[in-house]
Design an enzyme around this catalytic site. Structure first.
Site, mmCIF file in Angstrom:
data_model
loop_
_atom_site.group_PDB
_atom_site.id
_atom_site.type_symbol
_atom_site.label_atom_id
_atom_site.label_comp_id
_atom_site.label_asym_id
_atom_site.label_seq_id
_atom_site.Cartn_x
_atom_site.Cartn_y
_atom_site.Cartn_z
ATOM 1 N N ASP A 335 0.809 -1.221 0.000
ATOM 2 C CA ASP A 335 0.000 0.000 0.000
ATOM 3 C C ASP A 335 0.842 1.270 0.000
ATOM 4 O OD1 ASP A 335 -2.143 -1.690 0.151
ATOM 5 O OD2 ASP A 335 -2.513 -1.376 2.285
ATOM 6 N N GLY A 380 -5.324 -1.275 -0.709
ATOM 7 C CA GLY A 380 -5.175 0.061 -0.147
ATOM 8 C C GLY A 380 -6.106 0.212 1.034
#
Length: 586
Positions: A335, A380
């Site tokens: 991420d 994410g």
């Protein structure tokens, strides 16, 4: 004509590049040959072309090396009395009069060292140590050396001295962008690299490597380069691979693997981790017991912010129990949400791998009627870096949804009427959504996984259903294809750029541990390798992408989607940047 050429060269501004080239151009004028040397010099910030009658070069390293920098004594080149490229700036805000250094812990403060002040120092590239005798099946739990012992040979004795050793006081400034009104101070991190004096005797060092958390491109690269660095650069005694994350310190199901250069030689061509990974399993007492039993002096922990918190707990427990063990972290997150560092390893590979999913979504959307829509969900949890960079990299996306920006379904800034209008205009649309987006719509889950991460609502399916219902309310049909390539993105091998980054991270982690640094992590800050204290690193992690920054502005410019970021004036943006200064350029 030659004079005009020189004037053109003088007018060329410096642009970004990372290569160093020397070009020799022969210009023929009449019966005479005129030799012109062009020195193309690249640094991390400039791509400079200088012209002259003799070749001129600057020696530059990109990322973690030292450049031979020219001093700027004045704004005038005294050799030809022509104006220099550099002008002296007397503005007060550009001057840094105070440097605040993030100090890292040193085992030298608690334990005797192999080398001390006044010693000549023995740090050099030792030798090419080749261990033989292990079967290559890295997944076998029965791996044994031939004849019950490790066979080794030295194919090439190097003993190469380092051209540059990093001094303990060398630092890398963080606040290099200077703006009016800024204080005359800057944060700084200790510069990474080989030191003159070693805390450990390399020939007596046993090291261990563990990978924790989810998969990420480059894990095998880091394992390989840590192993190579320990053997090739320092000639250590043994390197253990801890299988199954923290579980491998105490579970009989995951016996440790004695790593050799041959075992790790080709693992970087494969995704995943040969040591296997897991969440949870952290037991500080059993970890300390393992370190003592195997006489481990250096532990390398590869993982995200949660894993780094565990690594620091090990570091502190070792000091409290009088164990002379250096604990080094290498930040891992697909991420890209570990704070302070420019990027995490594997991130660029993940952005590249996500392109295939976006192209698939576009193909499905374009080729299915009526009203084709391709939705692709990317990882994410807290940050939209991967979704944003992947969308910008493709240039084929019509709507990007990320955790940092609230989602409005209906109304003037609603994504549903926007998508319907876009599809009526071009007959299809592509949507990229980060897994952590939309909590303001779906709520926050109380469920935690083994690693302590909060479960995320199924935002992709929710958006898919909302789009379908919106079209049905107008008596229309939306042909929606939903794609979730998350695990295919994170399980691919690292690309060449990330492979190089993994080498830099690994080598500098080993350099720091050998010098006695502990409770630290490595990373790029301002495109320079540094050592970061783990407590500082995790205090503000996971970081988020600045919704007022340039990356999201590029998203809006590319997609034309409604901007649902709360309105902010300059003072609000300045306040945000004061709280998150490292994100303001993103």
């Amino acid at each position: 004509m030659i004079g005009l050429f020189f004037h053109l060269l003088r007018a060329i501004d410096c642009v970004v590049c990372s290569l160093q080239l020397s070009l020799v151009i022969m210009a023929i004028h009449g019966h005479f040959g005129v030799l012109i040397f062009l020195s193309v010099v690249a640094t991390t910030n400039a791509f400079c072309i200088q012209a002259g009658s003799t070749p001129t070069t600057r020696l530059c390293d990109v990322g973690d090396g030292g450049s031979v920098e020219p001093s700027v004594e004045s704004a005038t080149d005294e050799t030809n009395e022509e104006p220099s490229f550099y002008k002296r700036d007397t503005s007060s805000f550009t001057a840094v009069t105070e440097v605040l250094v993030a100090e890292v812990e040193s085992l030298r403060d608690s334990f005797p060292s192999f080398e001390n002040e006044g010693d000549e120092g023995s740090n050099m590239i030792k030798f090419n140590k080749r261990n033989r005798g292990f079967l290559y099946d890295v997944h076998s739990d029965l791996m044994q050396p031939e004849g019950g012992m490790i066979m080794s040979q030295n194919s090439h004795v190097a003993n190469v001295e380092y051209n540059q050793l990093v001094a303990d006081k060398e630092v890398v400034l963080v606040d290099t962008i200077r703006k009016p009104g800024m204080p005359s101070s800057s944060r700084a991190f200790h510069r990474a690299g080989p030191r003159k004096l070693l805390h450990f005797d390399p020939s007596a060092v046993n090291a261990a490597i563990v990978t924790c958390g989810g998969l990420c491109p480059g894990l095998n690269n880091v394992i390989r380069e840590l192993t190579h660095s320990l053997y090739y650069l320092y000639g250590v005694k043994q390197v253990y691979g801890i299988r199954g994350g923290f579980n491998g310190f105490h579970s009989p199901e995951y016996p440790p693997l004695l790593l050799t250069n041959e075992i790790v030689e080709n693992i970087h061509h494969e995704g995943g981790t040969v040591l296997r990974s897991a969440r949870g399993g952290f037991d500080i007492d059993k970890i300390l017991e393992f370190l003592q039993e195997k006489n481990i002096q250096q532990l390398y922990v590869i993982g995200g912010d949660g894993t780094h918190r565990g690594a620091y707990a090990i570091s502190e427990a070792c000091i409290a129990n009088s164990l002379n063990v250096a604990v080094a972290g290498i930040p891992k997150t697909i991420d890209n949400d570990v704070d302070f560092i420019d990027r995490s390893f594997g991130f660029q590979t993940a952005v590249e791998a996500a392109q295939a999913g976006i192209r698939t979504a576009k193909t499905e959307a374009m080729c299915n009627v009526p009203n084709g829509i391709g939705i692709i969900k990317l990882m994410g949890r807290s940050a939209g870096f991967l979704a944003s960079y992947a969308a910008l990299g493709s240039g084929d996306v019509d709507l990007v949804l990320i955790p940092e920006v609230p989602i409005q379904l209906d109304g003037p800034d609603g994504i549903l009427p926007f998508l319907r209008t876009r599809i009526h205009e071009q007959k299809y649309a592509v949507v990229v959504v980060a897994e952590g987006a939309g909590e303001e719509l779906l709520g926050v889950s109380e469920e935690l996984d083994a690693g302590g991460n909060r479960a995320r609502p199924k935002i992709g399916e929710f958006i898919r259903d909302q789009i379908s219902n919106h079209f049905e309310s107008f008596g229309e049909v939306a042909t929606i294809k939903y794609i979730d390539p998350s695990y295919t993105v994170r399980s691919v091998p690292a690309n060449g750029y990330d492979s190089l980054y993994c080498t830099q991270l690994s080598q500098n982690a080993v350099h720091g541990a050998m010098a006695g640094v502990t409770g630290f992590s490595t990373g790029l800050v301002g495109n320079k390798m540094v050592y970061l204290p783990i407590p500082l690193l995790v205090a503000s992690s996971p970081r988020v992408m600045n919704p007022y920054g340039r990356t999201y502005e590029r998203i809006l410019a590319m997609t034309g989607q409604p901007n649902t970021v709360p309105k902010a004036n300059d003072s609000d943006d300045d306040e945000y940047c004061a709280l998150e200064p490292d994100l303001c350029s993103h």
